[in-house]
Design a protein around this motif. Structure first.
Motif, PDB file in Angstrom:
ATOM      1  N   PRO A   1       7.429  20.741  12.969  1.00 58.25           N
ATOM      2  CA  PRO A   1       7.991  19.917  11.897  1.00 58.25           C
ATOM      3  C   PRO A   1       9.291  19.249  12.339  1.00 58.25           C
ATOM      4  CG  PRO A   1       7.467  22.141  11.121  1.00 58.25           C
ATOM      5  CD  PRO A   1       7.333  22.157  12.607  1.00 58.25           C
TER       6      PRO A   1
ATOM      7  N   LYS B   1       3.259  23.466  -3.627  1.00 63.44           N
ATOM      8  CA  LYS B   1       3.974  22.430  -2.874  1.00 63.44           C
ATOM      9  C   LYS B   1       3.053  21.729  -1.874  1.00 63.44           C
ATOM     10  CE  LYS B   1       7.867  24.896  -1.939  1.00 63.44           C
ATOM     11  NZ  LYS B   1       8.897  25.297  -0.992  1.00 63.44           N
TER      12      LYS B   1
ATOM     13  N   ARG C   1       1.217  14.802   2.825  1.00 63.03           N
ATOM     14  CA  ARG C   1       1.802  14.077   1.699  1.00 63.03           C
ATOM     15  C   ARG C   1       0.878  13.997   0.494  1.00 63.03           C
ATOM     16  NH1 ARG C   1       2.841   8.699   4.730  1.00 63.03           N
ATOM     17  NH2 ARG C   1       0.946   9.443   5.742  1.00 63.03           N
TER      18      ARG C   1
ATOM     19  N   GLU D   1       4.564  28.250  -3.452  1.00 63.42           N
ATOM     20  CA  GLU D   1       4.354  27.746  -2.098  1.00 63.42           C
ATOM     21  C   GLU D   1       3.062  26.929  -2.024  1.00 63.42           C
ATOM     22  OE1 GLU D   1       6.827  28.308  -0.142  1.00 63.42           O
ATOM     23  OE2 GLU D   1       5.892  27.116   1.458  1.00 63.42           O
TER      24      GLU D   1
ATOM     25  N   ARG E   1      12.060  15.936  11.103  1.00 65.56           N
ATOM     26  CA  ARG E   1      12.369  15.025  10.009  1.00 65.56           C
ATOM     27  C   ARG E   1      11.563  13.730  10.104  1.00 65.56           C
ATOM     28  NH1 ARG E   1      17.876  15.053   7.127  1.00 65.56           N
ATOM     29  NH2 ARG E   1      17.714  17.163   7.914  1.00 65.56           N
TER      30      ARG E   1
ATOM     31  N   LYS F   1       3.673  21.650   4.312  1.00 68.88           N
ATOM     32  CA  LYS F   1       4.766  20.781   4.751  1.00 68.88           C
ATOM     33  C   LYS F   1       4.274  19.809   5.832  1.00 68.88           C
ATOM     34  CE  LYS F   1       9.558  20.692   5.857  1.00 68.88           C
ATOM     35  NZ  LYS F   1      10.593  21.159   6.746  1.00 68.88           N
ATOM     36  N   GLY F   2       4.639  18.548   5.710  1.00 66.29           N
ATOM     37  CA  GLY F   2       4.191  17.553   6.685  1.00 66.29           C
ATOM     38  C   GLY F   2       2.973  16.780   6.194  1.00 66.29           C
TER      39      GLY F   2
END
Lengths: 500, 500
Positions: free
Chosen positions: A118, A10, A16, A7, A120, A13-14
């Protein structure tokens, strides 16, 4: 590997990760922004990534504040990660504007932050180009900001039928609302600004009710929103809806749905049925500047203030024409902008190919912001343009170039005993060319293979025998041509080849 | 203005506002970093400004963690503002290194954050250049990182006697500590790294005890630290201490104070008197590579592992020579680096003019970091260099150029009726030159005055009579020369003038 480590690896999330091939694409966009701004005579500034929470609370709308990253520092002060650059700019101007002749033309490309739910395609940190003309109360400045933005979008690769700048006047909307007897203006203006969001939410919920799964409903409602924004009467894009069995039913009902949903959003803010009907009709007025102004003049009983606003919009059109951008501009009474500090002309740029739904850029005139900081009356106008939307459009249209390694030359010592001389050659080449050199005891074959793998255009092979005549071998890896070159001529020879 | 607003307007202490003339100076430094890296064949990447708190907890030392900005997002995750780039880089490599031929040469210029106790000259957010060579276990890579950094520092304007790169080996220190029977290595290594900080704290407290006020004690102890670091035996810089009546007493006692304070810091970690004495003597070894290696060979009974380390340090010197940077390199057994992840060669660059106390840059080899993320064995080496220290040195030395407005040309319509034609000329000029244009109805005099105020080199005056022959007037504002130029020749004429 344990799942927690996985985790962490990575990243959040969101946010870059920009590997070199990704960052080159971003940089291409940022460099266009920088170059065009400089050509327009804009000067680059920057602010801190963190500001006092109170700076943002004072100046941005609630919408931004709900999605802000906030923290408390070691001195127990409430700080935020900037969600936009304008409050920072206003702070800088209020502090120091006396030092600068007006107008100041300033730009910046800060990274800004939003702790959004979050969604898309949404990112929580992005680069946002900001350009502002500070200290002049003249529509010529608004037109120049629009011209600058148009030039950036064109340089990035969009053709003139692939985007549009929609323009309105906050004063026009405010006068209209005042004359209509509406009271809570900021809320109503935000509701106008959210027209398409309301339509999208309705469609999404409707699809979910029809057992479409949530993620798909998300995507499909986004498509409906895009289509409706570009073509509310479905004169051009109905085929897009027809293609999908879930969306086909909306072809006949979308206009009615939009009307109901939007009017409902007005009524929820306390507008009467009559006010909602009127405002809905008003917000649908859209067209080229001349037609727009004419329609408003014909359909409404205008007070003096509104007449003056229309005169200003008329003059803006003159300047848009002068800057050669009038063909991509549309006046649109539904453009309101979510932020509270706008006072005059407001504008938003959209993609018209249907590939991206969000605005490419948005901005407007904020004549009272600096004054509210005690900085004196400094009328200003500006634009914000994230890199993400422009990037998505270019990516989708295949307009981003394939990544190339920056090195132009790769120097290969054939044997270990010439590594020193090779290093000297490398050092000289680097005054002019990006040069790779791997003096790690690799054999010649491994180095050549490495140059090929990385697509480096030229290799310089340094061999003992050639060195006796002060030569090296210069080889073009694509054409496989090679020639002996005097070391003292190497830079000259390479320059010749790169000019070709 | 109320006092709260005043406070907000100033921004947060320790964060910087970059007005155009400030940002141009920063950008000059960042562009040098970017250009030199590209010439060395490095590729630019970037990461997010926020990371999971756990990424940093795993990988950086406690020192960093104490000064971190942390926050909780809407999904209740603990996040931090990156205090350095290496953990992010390691994460990127662990995720994707299979895609890239080795070695990867990557650089980045992130903005990083530290919530430090406010200290003079320290900032809480700065740009930090990072360059790394990833995937090669060869001292040639360490030498290249040092050569790259040296080149940047030289390009920024420092002469070769104005800075030094101090180099050591973590393995050398670790072997030495193991042989000495020392146990808690990470803590002891940090204590070695903090030698000068311990000396500085002692002096500061001593000055305060002598009734020197705190802020002055801060500044004076900083001077002592600088002097001691550059010249521990006070062979060159004692005059700096003699100049200040508060510092003069230390001329005779500084060596003894340093010895006592440093040994005490070792003993507090549980080292015996003998171990502390030995370690203190060891950490004082410093000299050019040859002398350094010789001294260690002569003074210590070396085990096989240490012999291998010295061989590697010897080979490093060969490569430093090959890259032409050996003259600015010194081996120094006290260089340890505060971060836990270093495994081999470590290095720090210092200003030797005495103007700045902190390291200009620092880095080293971290062969196990990526592996600790489950990314396979990827030996790597790299450097971090903040912009602030380099900036302070250049500022102090007067090596930063005076700011110039970016515009090269200023186009002036003499009357309102030629504004359209002027706008067209502007639009064409902007393909090549940064061009200012102020079509706000100003008269000719005001526009000319504006061009002069901003120091724009050329004005183009668009007048009705000249236009009859398709001419405009081109005027050099410095020499006051002016000439009639055909509009169609204007770009060509200006290019000629800018080449001169």
């Amino acid at each position: 590997m344990d799942s927690e480590l996985k985790e962490i690896l990575k990243g959040i999330k969101g946010f870059r990760d920009f590997y070199p091939e990704d960052y080159a694409e971003i940089n291409k966009i940022l460099n266009i922004m920088r170059d065009v701004s400089t050509k327009f005579g804009f000067e680059e500034y920057e602010g801190p990534s963190l500001e006092y929470a109170k700076l943002i609370e004072h100046k941005s709308g609630q919408e931004l504040y709900d999605e802000i990253y906030s923290l408390v520092d070691r001195e127990k002060r409430r700080l935020v990660l900037r969600p936009e650059q304008t409050p920072t700019l206003a702070r800088l101007i209020a502090n120091q504007h006396q030092k600068y002749p007006k107008p100041m033309r300033w730009f910046s490309i800060p990274r800004i932050f939003r702790d959004e739910t979050p969604q898309r395609g949404r990112v929580k940190e992005h680069f946002q180009f900001n350009a502002d003309i500070i200290g002049v109360d003249h529509v010529g400045a608004d037109a120049e900001i629009i011209a600058l933005t148009t030039q950036i979008i064109k340089r990035a690769g969009l053709k003139k039928d692939e985007f549009v700048c929609t323009i309105n006047s906050r004063e026009l909307v405010q006068n209209y609302l005042n004359n209509l007897g509406v009271e809570n203006l900021p809320d109503v203006i935000r509701a106008i600004d959210s027209r398409e969001k309301h339509v999208q939410s309705y469609i999404k919920q409707d699809l979910i009710n029809k057992k479409v799964e949530k993620e798909k409903a998300d995507d499909l409602s986004m498509i409906v929103r895009t289509v409706w924004m570009q073509d509310p009467k479905l004169e051009k894009f109905s085929s897009i809806l027809k293609k999908d069995s879930n969306l086909a039913p909306y072809v006949d009902s979308l206009q009615e749905i939009a009307e109901t949903v939007i009017k409902k959003s007005f009524k929820e803010l306390g507008l009467t049925d009559f006010q909602s009907d009127q405002l809905y009709a008003f917000s649908n007025i859209r067209g080229n500047p001349e037609a727009f102004i004419e329609q408003i003049q014909n359909e409404f009983d205008l007070d003096e203030a509104t007449k003056e606003v229309l005169d200003k919009m008329n003059e803006l059109a003159v300047y848009l024409k002068m800057f050669g951008v009038i063909d991509t501009c549309i006046y649109d009474a539904s453009i309101a902008r979510g932020l509270d500090y706008y006072t005059g002309i407001v504008f938003e740029f959209y993609d018209t190919t249907g590939s991206v739904v969000r605005a490419i850029a948005g901005g407007g005139r904020y004549d009272q912001l600096v004054e509210s900081f005690g900085g004196g009356k400094i009328p200003s106008t500006g634009i914000g343009m994230g890199e993400t939307v422009l990037y998505s459009i270019l990516k989708e249209q295949g307009k981003l170039e394939k990544y190339k390694h920056p090195a132009m030359v790769y120097v290969i010592p054939m044997t270990k005993d010439v590594t020193n001389i090779a290093a000297e050659i490398v050092s000289n080449l680097r005054d002019n060319f990006a040069t790779l050199f791997n003096p790690f005891g690799w054999n010649r074959k491994k180095q050549l293979q490495d140059a090929v793998t990385r697509n480096i255009p030229y290799v310089v092979i340094v061999g003992k025998r050639d060195l006796e005549n002060k030569n090296v071998t210069l080889k073009n890896l694509e054409t496989r041509e090679e020639s002996l070159v005097l070391i003292s001529n190497l830079t000259k020879e390479l320059k010749k080849r790169f000019v070709q």
